[in-house]
Design an enzyme around this catalytic site. Structure first.
Site, PDB file in Angstrom:
ATOM      1  CE1 TYR A  21      -4.079  -1.957   0.631  1.00  0.00           C
ATOM      2  CE2 TYR A  21      -2.714  -3.170   2.190  1.00  0.00           C
ATOM      3  CZ  TYR A  21      -3.874  -3.057   1.442  1.00  0.00           C
ATOM      4  OH  TYR A  21      -4.824  -4.035   1.503  1.00  0.00           O
ATOM      5  CG  HIS A  26      -6.880   5.286   0.969  1.00  0.00           C
ATOM      6  ND1 HIS A  26      -7.615   6.446   1.095  1.00  0.00           N
ATOM      7  CD2 HIS A  26      -7.658   4.306   1.510  1.00  0.00           C
ATOM      8  CE1 HIS A  26      -8.775   6.174   1.686  1.00  0.00           C
ATOM      9  NE2 HIS A  26      -8.816   4.891   1.952  1.00  0.00           N
ATOM     10  CG  ASN A  79     -11.792  -0.537   7.372  1.00  0.00           C
ATOM     11  OD1 ASN A  79     -10.693  -0.851   7.819  1.00  0.00           O
ATOM     12  ND2 ASN A  79     -12.655  -1.420   6.929  1.00  0.00           N
ATOM     13  CG  ASP A 104      -6.896   9.627   0.907  1.00  0.00           C
ATOM     14  OD1 ASP A 104      -6.827   9.287   2.114  1.00  0.00           O
ATOM     15  OD2 ASP A 104      -7.654   9.054   0.104  1.00  0.00           O
ATOM     16  CG  ASN A 125     -14.247   3.765   4.543  1.00  0.00           C
ATOM     17  OD1 ASN A 125     -15.382   4.181   4.721  1.00  0.00           O
ATOM     18  ND2 ASN A 125     -13.947   2.950   3.558  1.00  0.00           N
TER      19      ASN A 125
END
Length: 198
Positions: A21, A26, A79, A104, A125
């Site tokens: 990631y 994000h 989240n 973001d 989230n």
């Protein structure tokens, strides 16, 4: 909102853990947190009481005049960010008004910054989880990533790496976002907004 000058600030860069990631849109909150850690000469270490990595230090004037900060990267996935941030808030006794989420933001053009206190989560989230855990009255440094092109689903867009064209300016924008966080902590929201809200 007045804040206790002696209380620490908790700056939570939001993102998802793991190398897969790392370059995602994000994860720009993690990128800003990493740069701030570099600036204060610290490296992230796992916190004993929260599912997060943290760096403690000071920003602003050298020595005791600087503001105490705890930089945090929740390791819970986006989240579920509220759990680790709330645990750190309680551990370090940080007033909610001294918490900053760096994240973001789809509804702002790429690289544009907006600083604000409170408000809704706009479908984000990480913010949704933080607001559910502790209410909405924390600061946000919103880093614009723009909207997905064409019909690309939002979830796919935010979990993709920045494009080669975006990456050319990414370091500059991350640097500016780190400056904005420092200005917020040292000079207060209004002055930081007038300098960085474009």
């Amino acid at each position: 909102m007045t804040t206790d000058a002696s209380a620490p600030w908790l700056i939570a860069g939001l993102g998802n853990p793991g190398p897969g990631y790392a370059g995602n849109r994000h994860n720009v909150g993690f990128m800003v947190a990493d740069l701030l850690a570099e600036r204060i000469g610290g490296s992230f270490k796992r916190h004993g009481k929260a599912q997060a990595q943290v760096v403690e230090g000071r920003i602003g004037a050298p020595g005791p005049a600087g503001r105490r900060v705890v930089l945090a990267k929740p390791m819970s996935y986006m989240n579920l960010s509220g759990g680790p941030v709330t645990a750190l808030r309680d551990f370090y006794k940080v007033p909610t008004g001294n918490i900053v989420a760096v994240h973001d933001e789809l509804d702002i053009d790429y690289g544009v910054l907006r600083l604000k206190l409170g408000g809704g989560d706009n479908g984000h989230n990480g913010l949704k989880s933080m607001t559910k855990a502790m209410g909405p009255d924390y600061h946000r440094v919103r880093f614009g990533i723009g909207r997905p092109p064409g019909r690309m689903p939002v979830a796919d867009f935010v979990l993709k790496d920045f494009s080669p064209a975006e990456r050319k300016e990414l370091d500059y924008f991350v640097d500016r976002a780190a400056d904005a966080v420092e200005a917020l902590v040292i000079e207060g929201l209004e002055r930081a907004q007038s300098a960085y809200n474009s």
